[in-house]
Design a protein around this motif. Structure first.
Motif: not given
Ligand code: HEM
Length: 363
Positions: A104-107, A330-332, A336-345, A356-363
């Motif tokens: 339900g959350r964007r990031e 996660l994929l189910d 549209g799961l992907r890394l948040a723009p500009g974020f590099r693990p 220790r941080l993995l910022l993603v966009r959920t859609r």
């Protein structure tokens, strides 16, 4: 065909003595690993108080050498046939709950919301323990107050009342199944049931959580390979193995010589501590072509992340459940799961390594 590696040698007479404990190594140990493999294949690290072994072939041989004993880690998760189906179902359920909660959350941060929780929460669910216990177990593992596989008094205290209740009134959970299990016609004792349940709760939860974070980071960092895995889930085991090779969660395994042992032209006395650098072995160019690349179709697998030989991790298959069920959930839930723009693990840590941080966009 790879060229032969230069011959092994000890650090006798060398000027620069490398150390795993030098500043900054926990952020990027790979330049040090490279220099060790190339110039110091067996070297005494005075700060660490151990001999460092860095080449794939040497690390593999050392892990399987009976003269290099590992610290006792408690009982292995025997009764695997009993554990696996119940743990699989619990891991699937738990992964779906955690994934849906985020969708339900964007990031979101996949480490804080997902990978750090899944192994402990799935073990707690499989055993039929209350959800709040997942937080306690995770905290003990994270802070190191319960040694992996060790049966700590707090853990025994947590499990004992549950074991007593299952003995009186069995349910459909794994703890009840362990209470009802028989070996050689005899029921398992309370101590054995507690030790098995304790191993499942703390045995490798932290390693699995870190490995899962690196696995998700590797796939999200390679969207074309993630698309292939999404379309063909049969590729998941290979993608998981490749992540364990490239980014093992426990890159350093310490062993102690129980007898004099000849390694790389030097005889180490009984009691010597040897650090088997699994993280370096996985990037050894004499073993793996283009070793820094993440490639789920690698033709030369055989990582050492679970060890080798006598002490090979008895829970390797169980750990794979978190990767398989976790990624599918996660994929189910978030196609549209992907890394948040500009974020590099950014993986970090020497003995325990992962982002220790993995910022993603959920859609
Ligand atoms: C991705 C997750 C995991 C990784 C990378 C991992 C890695 C390893 C490694 C490298 C060893 C060998 C240590 C040595 O050679 O001295 C080992 C042994 C062991 N692991 Fe795991 N492990 C994982 C998950 C688990 C889990 C989930 C459990 C328990 C449920 C577990 C229980 C054990 C035990 C009991 C041993 C000792 C085996 C022996 O000494 O014979 N591990 N693990």
């Amino acid at each position: 065909m790879s060229p032969a590696p230069p011959s092994s040698s000890s650090n006798a007479g060398r000027a620069e003595i490398p150390s795993l404990l030098a500043p900054g190594i926990e952020h990027d140990p790979y330049p040090l690993y490279r220099s060790l493999r190339e110039s110091f294949p067996l070297v005494r690290d005075e700060l660490l108080g151990a001999w460092l072994l860095s080449r794939y072939s040497d690390v593999r041989a050392a892990l399987g050498d009976v003269r290099l004993g590992s610290a006792p880690t408690g009982p292995g998760p025997g009764h695997r046939r009993l554990l696996e189906p119940v743990l699989r179902a619990a891991t699937e359920r738990t992964a779906h709950v955690l994934a849906r909660r985020m969708s339900g959350r964007r990031e979101v941060d996949l480490v804080a919301e997902f990978s750090a929780w899944l192994p402990a929460a799935a073990a707690v669910a499989a055993l039929g323990l209350p959800w709040e216990d997942a937080a306690r177990v995770r905290e003990w593992c994270r802070t190191g107050s319960v040694r992996p596989g060790g049966v700590h008094p707090d853990l025994v205290g947590l499990l004992r009342p549950h074991v007593a209740r299952r003995r009186a009134r069995p349910g459909a959970d794994l703890l009840s199944a362990l209470c009802g299990a028989r070996t050689g016609g005899q029921a398992l004792s309370d101590d054995t049931v507690t030790a098995l349940a304790g191993t499942l709760l703390t045995g490798g939860g932290e390693a699995t959580a870190l490995a899962l974070a690196s696995f998700l980071a590797n796939l999200l960092g390679h969207p074309a390979q993630l698309d292939l895995v999404r379309a063909r889930p049969g590729l998941i085991p290979g993608a998981w193995a490749e992540s364990l090779r490239r980014d093992p969660p426990t890159p350093v395994v310490l062993r102690r010589a129980t007898a004099p042992i000849a390694l790389g032209g030097t005889t180490l006395p009984t009691g010597s501590v040897v650090a088997c650098l699994i993280g370096s072995a996985g990037r050894d160019p004499f073993r793996f072509a283009d070793p820094d690349r993440y490639d789920i179709f690698r033709a030369d697998p055989a990582h050492l992340a679970f060890g080798a030989g006598r002490h090979f991790c008895p829970a390797a298959t169980l750990a794979g459940l978190a990767a398989e069920c976790g990624l599918r959930a996660l994929l189910d839930a978030m196609p549209g799961l992907r890394l948040a723009p500009g974020f590099r693990p950014a993986p970090r840590g020497l003995m325990a390594r992962a982002p220790r941080l993995l910022l993603v966009r959920t859609r």
